[in-house]
Write an enzyme that holds these catalytic residues in place. Structure first.
Site, PDB file in Angstrom:
ATOM      1  CB  ILE A 159      -0.797   0.025   1.117  1.00  0.00           C
ATOM      2  CG1 ILE A 159      -1.678   1.248   1.312  1.00  0.00           C
ATOM      3  CG2 ILE A 159      -0.330   0.158   2.479  1.00  0.00           C
ATOM      4  CD1 ILE A 159      -3.015   1.105   2.108  1.00  0.00           C
ATOM      5  CB  SER A 160       1.310   4.220  -2.139  1.00  0.00           C
ATOM      6  OG  SER A 160       1.503   3.463  -3.503  1.00  0.00           O
TER       7      SER A 160
END
EC number: 2.1.1.77
Length: 214
Positions: A63-64
């Site tokens: 997840i960025s």
């Protein structure tokens, strides 16, 4: 799947950090202040969800970092009802930000494990992309083109031609380009044959893979 006052307080702190780092689009900050990022993470990472960091989400993906999500979204210059193609649904967090901002979201994920998980999670949390599909992001979605914006959430060795072709004139393509590290790149389509290109420094993403569906 609780979202508590404590979570909201942590989100508010995160949004302040993003603003201090240069995110100025109030609509982006408002959306991110309302989305429960902890619900997009494995339970072991929940306590760290509102740190400005990337975390693993399975299938070798991440997840960025919130700053990266905010930065890419800001570059799109999103307006309500804009038609946005997202390449790499991943955890669904970026998808949720786009939906919260009123975009008509078309999203593609090439990791079957993540696709199955996220296609259940997003509607459960109230985020409903127009299209969510399992497939090869390099090809885009020609049947639904043209798009007002295209956002790629994995590092690409080059800019896929099919994605450029699916951008409307005046549309914006945000893509991290490079192998080991990526340069955040913005393409603005100015005519049928011309694109204006801008670069915004180094970022790190998992690689965008072609024809590797699992």
């Amino acid at each position: 799947m609780k979202d508590t006052a404590k979570h909201q307080g942590l989100r508010n702190q995160l949004v302040q950090i993003l603003a201090q780092k240069g995110i100025y689009d109030k609509n982006v900050l408002q959306a991110m202040s309302q989305i429960p990022r902890h619900l997009f993470l494995e339970s072991g990472f929940e306590d760290f969800a509102y740190q400005d960091k990337a975390f693993p989400i399975g299938a070798g993906q991440t997840i960025s970092q919130p700053y990266t999500v905010a930065f890419q979204t800001q570059l799109l210059q999103l307006k309500p009802d804009d038609k946005i193609l997202e390449i790499g649904t991943g955890s669904g967090y970026q998808t949720a930000v786009l939906c919260k901002m009123g975009a008509k979201v078309f999203t593609i994920e090439r990791q079957n494990e993540l696709y199955r998980k996220t296609s259940v999670l997003l509607p459960k949390l109230g985020y409903r992309p127009r299209v969510m599909m399992f497939g090869d992001g390099y090809k885009g979605l020609p049947a639904d083109a043209p798009f007002d914006g295209i956002i790629v959430t994995a590092g690409a060795p080059n800019i896929p031609q099919p994605l450029m072709a699916q951008l409307r004139i005046g549309g914006r393509l945000v893509i991290p380009v490079g192998e080991e590290k990526q340069i955040m790149t913005l393409l603005i389509r100015t005519s049928e044959t011309h694109f204006e290109q801008h670069e915004f420094g180094d970022f790190r993403f998992v690689p965008m893979l072609e024809d590797k569906n699992k």
